[in-house]
Design a protein around this motif. Sequence first.
Motif, PDB file in Angstrom:
ATOM      1  N   ALA A 171       1.018  -1.096   0.359  1.00 25.48           N
ATOM      2  CA  ALA A 171      -0.023   0.192  -0.143  1.00 25.48           C
ATOM      3  C   ALA A 171       0.861   1.073   0.010  1.00 25.48           C
ATOM      4  CB  ALA A 171      -1.099   0.117   1.363  1.00 25.48           C
ATOM      5  N   VAL A 172       2.020   0.891   0.608  1.00 24.06           N
ATOM      6  CA  VAL A 172       3.199   1.954   1.423  1.00 24.06           C
ATOM      7  C   VAL A 172       3.636   2.884  -0.569  1.00 24.06           C
ATOM      8  CG1 VAL A 172       4.909   2.710   2.002  1.00 24.06           C
ATOM      9  CG2 VAL A 172       3.067   1.862   3.115  1.00 24.06           C
ATOM     10  N   GLU A 173       3.791   1.402  -1.131  1.00 22.66           N
ATOM     11  CA  GLU A 173       4.688   1.767  -2.654  1.00 22.66           C
ATOM     12  C   GLU A 173       3.550   1.997  -3.265  1.00 22.66           C
ATOM     13  OE1 GLU A 173       6.526  -1.752  -5.524  1.00 22.66           O
ATOM     14  OE2 GLU A 173       6.664  -2.336  -3.546  1.00 22.66           O
ATOM     15  N   LEU A 174       2.779   2.028  -3.161  1.00 24.57           N
ATOM     16  CA  LEU A 174       1.396   2.397  -4.045  1.00 24.57           C
ATOM     17  C   LEU A 174       1.764   3.817  -3.948  1.00 24.57           C
ATOM     18  CD1 LEU A 174      -0.008   1.680  -6.628  1.00 24.57           C
ATOM     19  CD2 LEU A 174      -2.287   1.370  -4.344  1.00 24.57           C
ATOM     20  N   VAL A 175       0.920   4.004  -2.901  1.00 26.78           N
ATOM     21  CA  VAL A 175       1.440   5.839  -3.067  1.00 26.78           C
ATOM     22  C   VAL A 175       2.228   6.482  -2.905  1.00 26.78           C
ATOM     23  CG1 VAL A 175       1.329   7.313  -0.852  1.00 26.78           C
ATOM     24  CG2 VAL A 175      -0.430   5.144  -0.774  1.00 26.78           C
ATOM     25  N   ARG A 176       3.637   5.619  -2.305  1.00 26.97           N
ATOM     26  CA  ARG A 176       5.048   6.639  -3.129  1.00 26.97           C
ATOM     27  C   ARG A 176       4.722   7.291  -4.433  1.00 26.97           C
ATOM     28  NH1 ARG A 176       8.011   3.156   0.389  1.00 26.97           N
ATOM     29  NH2 ARG A 176       8.825   4.716   2.343  1.00 26.97           N
ATOM     30  N   LEU A 177       4.777   5.700  -5.582  1.00 23.90           N
ATOM     31  CA  LEU A 177       4.589   5.890  -6.772  1.00 23.90           C
ATOM     32  C   LEU A 177       3.718   7.338  -7.674  1.00 23.90           C
ATOM     33  CD1 LEU A 177       4.151   1.635  -7.551  1.00 23.90           C
ATOM     34  CD2 LEU A 177       5.927   3.779  -8.100  1.00 23.90           C
ATOM     35  N   GLN A 178       2.705   6.973  -6.883  1.00 23.90           N
ATOM     36  CA  GLN A 178       1.471   8.305  -6.896  1.00 23.90           C
ATOM     37  C   GLN A 178       2.387   9.999  -6.703  1.00 23.90           C
ATOM     38  OE1 GLN A 178      -2.202   7.344  -6.266  1.00 23.90           O
ATOM     39  NE2 GLN A 178      -2.816  10.055  -6.552  1.00 23.90           N
ATOM     40  N   ALA A 179       2.746  10.027  -5.254  1.00 25.15           N
ATOM     41  CA  ALA A 179       3.194  10.754  -5.032  1.00 25.15           C
ATOM     42  C   ALA A 179       4.168  11.619  -5.688  1.00 25.15           C
ATOM     43  CB  ALA A 179       3.697  10.440  -3.485  1.00 25.15           C
ATOM     44  N   SER A 180       4.758  10.751  -6.067  1.00 26.30           N
ATOM     45  CA  SER A 180       6.187  10.909  -6.692  1.00 26.30           C
ATOM     46  C   SER A 180       5.423  11.515  -8.557  1.00 26.30           C
ATOM     47  CB  SER A 180       7.562   9.858  -6.978  1.00 26.30           C
ATOM     48  OG  SER A 180       7.344   8.822  -7.419  1.00 26.30           O
ATOM     49  N   ASP A 181       4.426  11.225  -8.574  1.00 23.16           N
ATOM     50  CA  ASP A 181       4.029  10.819  -9.985  1.00 23.16           C
ATOM     51  C   ASP A 181       4.598  10.009 -10.984  1.00 23.16           C
ATOM     52  OD1 ASP A 181       3.069  13.943 -10.328  1.00 23.16           O
ATOM     53  OD2 ASP A 181       5.004  15.031  -9.820  1.00 23.16           O
ATOM     54  N   ALA A 182       5.387   8.630 -10.665  1.00 25.11           N
ATOM     55  CA  ALA A 182       5.393   7.719 -11.256  1.00 25.11           C
ATOM     56  C   ALA A 182       4.498   7.273 -12.775  1.00 25.11           C
ATOM     57  CB  ALA A 182       6.470   6.327 -10.744  1.00 25.11           C
ATOM     58  N   ILE A 183       3.457   7.540 -11.510  1.00 22.61           N
ATOM     59  CA  ILE A 183       2.245   6.818 -11.949  1.00 22.61           C
ATOM     60  C   ILE A 183       0.784   8.194 -11.973  1.00 22.61           C
ATOM     61  CG2 ILE A 183       2.391   4.216 -11.875  1.00 22.61           C
ATOM     62  CD1 ILE A 183       0.816   4.977  -9.915  1.00 22.61           C
ATOM     63  N   SER A 184       0.342   7.577 -12.593  1.00 26.71           N
ATOM     64  CA  SER A 184      -0.833   9.053 -12.567  1.00 26.71           C
ATOM     65  C   SER A 184      -1.844   8.288 -11.884  1.00 26.71           C
ATOM     66  CB  SER A 184      -1.864   9.135 -13.750  1.00 26.71           C
ATOM     67  OG  SER A 184      -2.142   8.384 -13.932  1.00 26.71           O
ATOM     68  N   VAL A 216      -2.957  -5.135  -8.426  1.00 28.82           N
ATOM     69  CA  VAL A 216      -2.260  -6.336  -6.754  1.00 28.82           C
ATOM     70  C   VAL A 216      -3.351  -7.527  -6.231  1.00 28.82           C
ATOM     71  CG1 VAL A 216      -2.058  -5.217  -4.201  1.00 28.82           C
ATOM     72  CG2 VAL A 216      -0.615  -4.094  -6.391  1.00 28.82           C
ATOM     73  N   LEU A 217      -4.394  -7.037  -6.242  1.00 31.15           N
ATOM     74  CA  LEU A 217      -5.665  -7.940  -6.039  1.00 31.15           C
ATOM     75  C   LEU A 217      -5.570  -9.145  -6.256  1.00 31.15           C
ATOM     76  CD1 LEU A 217      -7.706  -4.863  -4.363  1.00 31.15           C
ATOM     77  CD2 LEU A 217      -6.484  -6.234  -2.370  1.00 31.15           C
ATOM     78  N   ALA A 218      -5.135  -8.718  -8.174  1.00 27.54           N
ATOM     79  CA  ALA A 218      -5.571  -9.533  -8.965  1.00 27.54           C
ATOM     80  C   ALA A 218      -4.596 -10.202  -9.077  1.00 27.54           C
ATOM     81  CB  ALA A 218      -6.072  -9.354 -10.080  1.00 27.54           C
ATOM     82  N   GLU A 219      -4.000  -9.880  -9.151  1.00 28.94           N
ATOM     83  CA  GLU A 219      -2.273 -11.236  -9.220  1.00 28.94           C
ATOM     84  C   GLU A 219      -1.616 -11.290  -8.789  1.00 28.94           C
ATOM     85  OE1 GLU A 219      -0.354  -8.923 -12.846  1.00 28.94           O
ATOM     86  OE2 GLU A 219      -2.194  -8.388 -14.093  1.00 28.94           O
ATOM     87  N   ASP A 220      -1.682 -10.477  -7.167  1.00 28.99           N
ATOM     88  CA  ASP A 220      -0.437 -10.859  -6.283  1.00 28.99           C
ATOM     89  C   ASP A 220       0.705 -10.329  -6.465  1.00 28.99           C
ATOM     90  OD1 ASP A 220       0.649 -11.772  -3.481  1.00 28.99           O
ATOM     91  OD2 ASP A 220       0.249 -13.894  -3.366  1.00 28.99           O
ATOM     92  N   LYS A 221       1.136  -9.174  -6.975  1.00 29.17           N
ATOM     93  CA  LYS A 221       2.385  -8.581  -7.009  1.00 29.17           C
ATOM     94  C   LYS A 221       2.707  -7.656  -6.536  1.00 29.17           C
ATOM     95  CE  LYS A 221       2.626 -10.830 -11.900  1.00 29.17           C
ATOM     96  NZ  LYS A 221       2.631 -10.850 -13.457  1.00 29.17           N
ATOM     97  N   ASP A 222       4.042  -6.937  -6.176  1.00 29.22           N
ATOM     98  CA  ASP A 222       4.291  -6.130  -5.593  1.00 29.22           C
ATOM     99  C   ASP A 222       3.467  -4.588  -7.304  1.00 29.22           C
ATOM    100  OD1 ASP A 222       4.780  -6.596  -3.457  1.00 29.22           O
ATOM    101  OD2 ASP A 222       7.183  -7.049  -4.762  1.00 29.22           O
ATOM    102  N   PRO A 223       3.489  -3.300  -6.098  1.00 26.58           N
ATOM    103  CA  PRO A 223       3.170  -2.544  -7.074  1.00 26.58           C
ATOM    104  C   PRO A 223       4.334  -2.225  -8.342  1.00 26.58           C
ATOM    105  CG  PRO A 223       2.616  -1.971  -5.158  1.00 26.58           C
ATOM    106  CD  PRO A 223       2.954  -2.807  -5.062  1.00 26.58           C
ATOM    107  N   GLU A 224       5.513  -1.818  -7.777  1.00 23.23           N
ATOM    108  CA  GLU A 224       6.335  -1.600  -8.253  1.00 23.23           C
ATOM    109  C   GLU A 224       6.906  -2.751 -10.081  1.00 23.23           C
ATOM    110  OE1 GLU A 224       9.643   0.539 -10.098  1.00 23.23           O
ATOM    111  OE2 GLU A 224       8.590   1.276  -7.747  1.00 23.23           O
ATOM    112  N   ALA A 225       6.439  -3.952  -9.684  1.00 22.09           N
ATOM    113  CA  ALA A 225       6.522  -4.666 -11.063  1.00 22.09           C
ATOM    114  C   ALA A 225       5.313  -4.824 -11.191  1.00 22.09           C
ATOM    115  CB  ALA A 225       6.483  -6.106 -10.069  1.00 22.09           C
ATOM    116  N   ILE A 226       3.929  -4.312 -10.949  1.00 21.21           N
ATOM    117  CA  ILE A 226       2.867  -4.247 -11.747  1.00 21.21           C
ATOM    118  C   ILE A 226       3.690  -2.790 -12.949  1.00 21.21           C
ATOM    119  CG2 ILE A 226       0.592  -3.797 -12.718  1.00 21.21           C
ATOM    120  CD1 ILE A 226       0.509  -5.094 -10.380  1.00 21.21           C
ATOM    121  N   VAL A 227       3.969  -2.111 -12.626  1.00 18.09           N
ATOM    122  CA  VAL A 227       4.353  -0.329 -13.774  1.00 18.09           C
ATOM    123  C   VAL A 227       5.809  -1.259 -14.227  1.00 18.09           C
ATOM    124  CG1 VAL A 227       4.793   1.703 -13.161  1.00 18.09           C
ATOM    125  CG2 VAL A 227       2.947   0.926 -11.016  1.00 18.09           C
ATOM    126  N   GLU A 228       6.483  -1.379 -14.233  1.00 17.49           N
ATOM    127  CA  GLU A 228       7.493  -2.332 -14.986  1.00 17.49           C
ATOM    128  C   GLU A 228       6.914  -3.186 -15.964  1.00 17.49           C
ATOM    129  OE1 GLU A 228      10.490  -0.669 -15.158  1.00 17.49           O
ATOM    130  OE2 GLU A 228      10.642   0.570 -13.239  1.00 17.49           O
TER     131      GLU A 228
END
Length: 524
Positions: free
Chosen positions: A419-432, A443-455
């Motif tokens: 959850a914190v990683e997801l919020v960090r990604l948005q706060a840093s403007d890495a994702i909208s 994350v909920l559907a695939e059980d993966k980390d947010p950073e990995a999904i974004v990449e």
Amino acid sequence: MKKLEEVFETWEAVIGLEIHAELTTLDTKMFCGCKLEFGADPNTHTCPVCLGLPGALPVPNKAAIESIVLAGLATNCDIEKHSMFYRKNYMYPDMAKNFQTTQGPVAFCMRGHLDLDVDGPAARERYRLDDLAAGESDGNITRTEDGYVAHVGITRIHMEEDAGKMVHVGGGEGRIAGATHSLVDYNRAGTPLIELVTEPDLRTPEEARLFMQKLRQIYLAIGISDCSMEEGSLRCDGNVSLRRRGAKEFGTKTELKNMNSFKNLHDGLAYEICRQAEVLEEGGVIYQETRHWDPSAKRTIVMRVKETADDYRLFPEPDLAPYDLSDAFVERVRAKLPELPDQKARRFEEAFGLTAYDARHLVEHRETSRFFEACMEAAGDEAAKLAKPVANLVINDVTAYLNAEGVALAATPLSPARAVELVRLQASDAISSKQAKQVFAAVLAEDKDPEAIVEERGMKQVSDAGAIEAVVAEVIAANPDEVARYKDGNTKVIGFFVGQCMKKMRGQGNPKVINELLARRLAE
């Protein structure tokens, strides 16, 4: 029938609640050693004591008395050192011994109170609230910036035993009307039950709902009950009467029996207020009676004429000695008090800079408040900066998902670290913000980390001003007619330019940067 707001222009509702909570976290019944177990085969947890067989003597459950004292301390009650049990007599098959063991006028817990924060839509039912300025008081309410605080008195919290469960077979309206036969299960008979009785301080159905919600939060926090309204371990009787605005005398009250959801409590009281107003305005009479709320028909139905204290023939329980609680006992129980929801909400405000609204919604459920705290721990030095977006994620996205899926947060792949990683990604403007919702679902559907999904999906936003400026220049040059419209005063056309830029950047351009650069170039 009139609407509630129309009724409140002429009439004032006087509402009191009787809230029953089974002490389901205990192992055994109130006066015997029978096991407490919801859903067990009928009549498998009974004994001579809870069946009231001749010669059987009750033995009090000390843990139950500790639980009620804990409930009293958590609701600002005075703990009465001296009290006793009575026999409340009634002839009905759900209690085999034909009486209920309960406390009399003096209970373990007396003279308490809870303060309700009422704001937003919930505050709109309070008549003429706008006549008060922030900080001003009228009766038991004090106006705040966004609503008001209602001070609700608690008459007592007393201990009693629950009755058994009856199923009437055959149909018909009313309690047993039309039934061909009845089935009774005595497993629940003798379950330790505490009943909180409020003063008649509530004035709206919303206040009643908020009071019951707050009490449920407190009982869950102190761990005395699972408060499952679906299983009947928390239920409420609502007493309501009407009087003309400005009058001091109470009207005749009716009782709505066994409300087992917050919505039913609100809707049942709202209907009954409107029904009573219609009867009184037509010159009719309100009778003191017990009524049932039928949520499918959206109306109340008469069950029976209300009993009075004389009907129960109360007298001291001869098989139980009076209680004398020691100061040492009360202090031992007080030491078990955890941080209560109001205290936790204030801590969230002070430690993380949350608004009162956000803090209050986070502590509504133990699961979400614990998750938020775990997120703040995972955020480390960034806790204060990320607190607001984490709170938004938990209150909105997480809660909506849990409600829709009917699952516990602990059973999902969403961890505090994710959850914190997801919020960090948005706060840093890495994702909208739009991409953040897509990543949350993944994350909920695939059980993966947010950073990995974004990449994996190539979702990272391009925020480099130089790269975006080249695209902006290209889009402006390709659309001179739209540029002219913008310069003629049609500023809404900027949405077209943003869309074109996002299209060229395959959705990876930072909308904030795109908007800023477009505004600057179009103003030249």
